[in-house]
Design a protein around this motif. Structure first.
Motif, PDB file in Angstrom:
ATOM      1  N   ASN A  44       0.822  -1.198   0.000  1.00  8.67           N
ATOM      2  CA  ASN A  44       0.000   0.000   0.000  1.00  8.67           C
ATOM      3  C   ASN A  44       0.861   1.255   0.000  1.00  8.67           C
ATOM      4  O   ASN A  44       0.602   2.203  -0.740  1.00  8.67           O
ATOM      5  CB  ASN A  44      -0.940  -0.017   1.205  1.00  8.67           C
ATOM      6  CG  ASN A  44      -1.955   1.084   1.147  1.00  8.67           C
ATOM      7  OD1 ASN A  44      -2.190   1.678   0.105  1.00  8.67           O
ATOM      8  ND2 ASN A  44      -2.557   1.367   2.279  1.00  8.67           N
ATOM      9  N   ILE A  45       1.894   1.264   0.806  1.00  8.99           N
ATOM     10  CA  ILE A  45       2.781   2.433   0.886  1.00  8.99           C
ATOM     11  C   ILE A  45       3.520   2.635  -0.424  1.00  8.99           C
ATOM     12  O   ILE A  45       3.570   3.744  -0.964  1.00  8.99           O
ATOM     13  CB  ILE A  45       3.765   2.276   2.061  1.00  8.99           C
ATOM     14  CG1 ILE A  45       3.000   2.371   3.386  1.00  8.99           C
ATOM     15  CG2 ILE A  45       4.861   3.325   2.000  1.00  8.99           C
ATOM     16  CD1 ILE A  45       3.811   1.965   4.592  1.00  8.99           C
ATOM     17  N   LYS A  46       4.100   1.578  -0.961  1.00  8.03           N
ATOM     18  CA  LYS A  46       4.890   1.701  -2.190  1.00  8.03           C
ATOM     19  C   LYS A  46       4.032   2.099  -3.385  1.00  8.03           C
ATOM     20  O   LYS A  46       4.442   2.911  -4.209  1.00  8.03           O
ATOM     21  CB  LYS A  46       5.632   0.406  -2.498  1.00  8.03           C
ATOM     22  CG  LYS A  46       6.736   0.105  -1.534  1.00  8.03           C
ATOM     23  CD  LYS A  46       7.812   1.160  -1.586  1.00  8.03           C
ATOM     24  CE  LYS A  46       8.899   0.852  -0.584  1.00  8.03           C
ATOM     25  NZ  LYS A  46       9.896   1.902  -0.522  1.00  8.03           N
ATOM     26  N   THR A  47       2.845   1.533  -3.502  1.00 10.75           N
ATOM     27  CA  THR A  47       2.011   1.867  -4.648  1.00 10.75           C
ATOM     28  C   THR A  47       1.407   3.257  -4.521  1.00 10.75           C
ATOM     29  O   THR A  47       1.165   3.915  -5.522  1.00 10.75           O
ATOM     30  CB  THR A  47       0.900   0.830  -4.860  1.00 10.75           C
ATOM     31  OG1 THR A  47       0.151   0.685  -3.657  1.00 10.75           O
ATOM     32  CG2 THR A  47       1.482  -0.505  -5.276  1.00 10.75           C
ATOM     33  N   SER A  48       1.183   3.742  -3.298  1.00  8.34           N
ATOM     34  CA  SER A  48       0.678   5.109  -3.156  1.00  8.34           C
ATOM     35  C   SER A  48       1.760   6.116  -3.503  1.00  8.34           C
ATOM     36  O   SER A  48       1.469   7.181  -4.032  1.00  8.34           O
ATOM     37  CB  SER A  48       0.152   5.348  -1.746  1.00  8.34           C
ATOM     38  OG  SER A  48       1.196   5.284  -0.808  1.00  8.34           O
ATOM     39  N   LEU A  49       3.016   5.790  -3.236  1.00 10.19           N
ATOM     40  CA  LEU A  49       4.112   6.681  -3.643  1.00 10.19           C
ATOM     41  C   LEU A  49       4.234   6.736  -5.162  1.00 10.19           C
ATOM     42  O   LEU A  49       4.581   7.771  -5.723  1.00 10.19           O
ATOM     43  CB  LEU A  49       5.438   6.210  -3.032  1.00 10.19           C
ATOM     44  CG  LEU A  49       5.600   6.406  -1.538  1.00 10.19           C
ATOM     45  CD1 LEU A  49       6.915   5.772  -1.076  1.00 10.19           C
ATOM     46  CD2 LEU A  49       5.571   7.871  -1.182  1.00 10.19           C
ATOM     47  N   ALA A  50       3.945   5.632  -5.824  1.00 12.08           N
ATOM     48  CA  ALA A  50       4.028   5.604  -7.285  1.00 12.08           C
ATOM     49  C   ALA A  50       2.952   6.470  -7.922  1.00 12.08           C
ATOM     50  O   ALA A  50       3.114   6.948  -9.041  1.00 12.08           O
ATOM     51  CB  ALA A  50       3.902   4.171  -7.790  1.00 12.08           C
ATOM     52  N   GLY A  51       1.854   6.720  -7.223  1.00 11.94           N
ATOM     53  CA  GLY A  51       0.779   7.531  -7.768  1.00 11.94           C
ATOM     54  C   GLY A  51       0.844   8.987  -7.358  1.00 11.94           C
ATOM     55  O   GLY A  51      -0.093   9.741  -7.594  1.00 11.94           O
ATOM     56  N   SER A  52       1.931   9.404  -6.746  1.00  9.61           N
ATOM     57  CA  SER A  52       2.044  10.791  -6.301  1.00  9.61           C
ATOM     58  C   SER A  52       2.213  11.733  -7.493  1.00  9.61           C
ATOM     59  O   SER A  52       2.618  11.309  -8.581  1.00  9.61           O
ATOM     60  CB  SER A  52       3.237  10.935  -5.352  1.00  9.61           C
ATOM     61  OG  SER A  52       4.437  10.790  -6.053  1.00  9.61           O
ATOM     62  N   PRO A  53       1.900  13.021  -7.328  1.00 12.06           N
ATOM     63  CA  PRO A  53       2.043  13.981  -8.434  1.00 12.06           C
ATOM     64  C   PRO A  53       3.467  14.057  -8.998  1.00 12.06           C
ATOM     65  O   PRO A  53       3.653  14.301 -10.182  1.00 12.06           O
ATOM     66  CB  PRO A  53       1.644  15.310  -7.802  1.00 12.06           C
ATOM     67  CG  PRO A  53       0.777  14.943  -6.669  1.00 12.06           C
ATOM     68  CD  PRO A  53       1.292  13.628  -6.165  1.00 12.06           C
ATOM     69  N   ALA A  54       4.463  13.817  -8.164  1.00 17.11           N
ATOM     70  CA  ALA A  54       5.843  13.844  -8.653  1.00 17.11           C
ATOM     71  C   ALA A  54       6.124  12.708  -9.626  1.00 17.11           C
ATOM     72  O   ALA A  54       7.065  12.771 -10.410  1.00 17.11           O
ATOM     73  CB  ALA A  54       6.813  13.781  -7.478  1.00 17.11           C
ATOM     74  N   ALA A  55       5.290  11.680  -9.596  1.00 17.24           N
ATOM     75  CA  ALA A  55       5.494  10.536 -10.482  1.00 17.24           C
ATOM     76  C   ALA A  55       5.311  10.929 -11.944  1.00 17.24           C
ATOM     77  O   ALA A  55       5.859  10.288 -12.833  1.00 17.24           O
ATOM     78  CB  ALA A  55       4.534   9.415 -10.121  1.00 17.24           C
ATOM     79  N   TYR A  56       4.539  11.981 -12.205  1.00 13.11           N
ATOM     80  CA  TYR A  56       4.290  12.378 -13.580  1.00 13.11           C
ATOM     81  C   TYR A  56       5.477  13.089 -14.212  1.00 13.11           C
ATOM     82  O   TYR A  56       5.505  13.302 -15.413  1.00 13.11           O
ATOM     83  CB  TYR A  56       3.031  13.245 -13.650  1.00 13.11           C
ATOM     84  CG  TYR A  56       1.818  12.470 -13.242  1.00 13.11           C
ATOM     85  CD1 TYR A  56       1.326  11.455 -14.050  1.00 13.11           C
ATOM     86  CD2 TYR A  56       1.196  12.706 -12.026  1.00 13.11           C
ATOM     87  CE1 TYR A  56       0.231  10.710 -13.665  1.00 13.11           C
ATOM     88  CE2 TYR A  56       0.097  11.963 -11.641  1.00 13.11           C
ATOM     89  CZ  TYR A  56      -0.384  10.971 -12.470  1.00 13.11           C
ATOM     90  OH  TYR A  56      -1.457  10.234 -12.085  1.00 13.11           O
ATOM     91  N   MET A  57       6.463  13.452 -13.412  1.00 11.93           N
ATOM     92  CA  MET A  57       7.679  14.054 -13.959  1.00 11.93           C
ATOM     93  C   MET A  57       8.648  12.989 -14.456  1.00 11.93           C
ATOM     94  O   MET A  57       9.622  13.302 -15.111  1.00 11.93           O
ATOM     95  CB  MET A  57       8.368  14.909 -12.896  1.00 11.93           C
ATOM     96  CG  MET A  57       7.600  16.158 -12.538  1.00 11.93           C
ATOM     97  SD  MET A  57       8.425  17.128 -11.279  1.00 11.93           S
ATOM     98  CE  MET A  57      10.065  17.291 -11.915  1.00 11.93           C
ATOM     99  N   ARG A  58       8.388  11.755 -14.169  1.00 16.73           N
ATOM    100  CA  ARG A  58       9.326  10.688 -14.505  1.00 16.73           C
ATOM    101  C   ARG A  58       9.609  10.538 -15.987  1.00 16.73           C
ATOM    102  O   ARG A  58      10.731  10.223 -16.343  1.00 16.73           O
ATOM    103  CB  ARG A  58       8.845   9.375 -13.900  1.00 16.73           C
ATOM    104  CG  ARG A  58       8.956   9.425 -12.413  1.00 16.73           C
ATOM    105  CD  ARG A  58       8.595   8.133 -11.791  1.00 16.73           C
ATOM    106  NE  ARG A  58       8.619   8.319 -10.338  1.00 16.73           N
ATOM    107  CZ  ARG A  58       7.862   7.691  -9.505  1.00 16.73           C
ATOM    108  NH1 ARG A  58       7.013   6.802  -9.943  1.00 16.73           N
ATOM    109  NH2 ARG A  58       7.937   7.916  -8.225  1.00 16.73           N
TER     110      ARG A  58
END
Length: 73
Positions: A16-30
């Protein structure tokens, strides 16, 4: 059985923690730094992605093994 349930609950929390970090707004800069070498600053997301991917694979394998063991008792 209680130990297995505790292990699965702990694994579920980590997922849950790891997948919620993947969906953070900063993820779209990847995509901007997708090909950025992993040894340069700003590429910590690659390490987090690998940890998350390994954790998901571990969870899938553990659940499949648990199901297999229950079927083949």
């Amino acid at each position: 059985m209680d130990n297995e349930a505790a292990d699965l609950a702990s694994l579920s929390d980590k997922l849950n923690i790891k997948t919620s970090l993947a969906g953070s707004p900063a993820a779209y800069m990847r995509p901007i730094i997708r090909y950025w070498p992993s040894f340069l600053p700003g590429s910590g997301f690659k390490t987090q992605a690998k940890i998350g991917r390994d954790l998901v694979n571990h969870a899938i394998n553990k659940l499949c093994q648990l199901f297999y063991d229950k079927v083949h008792m």
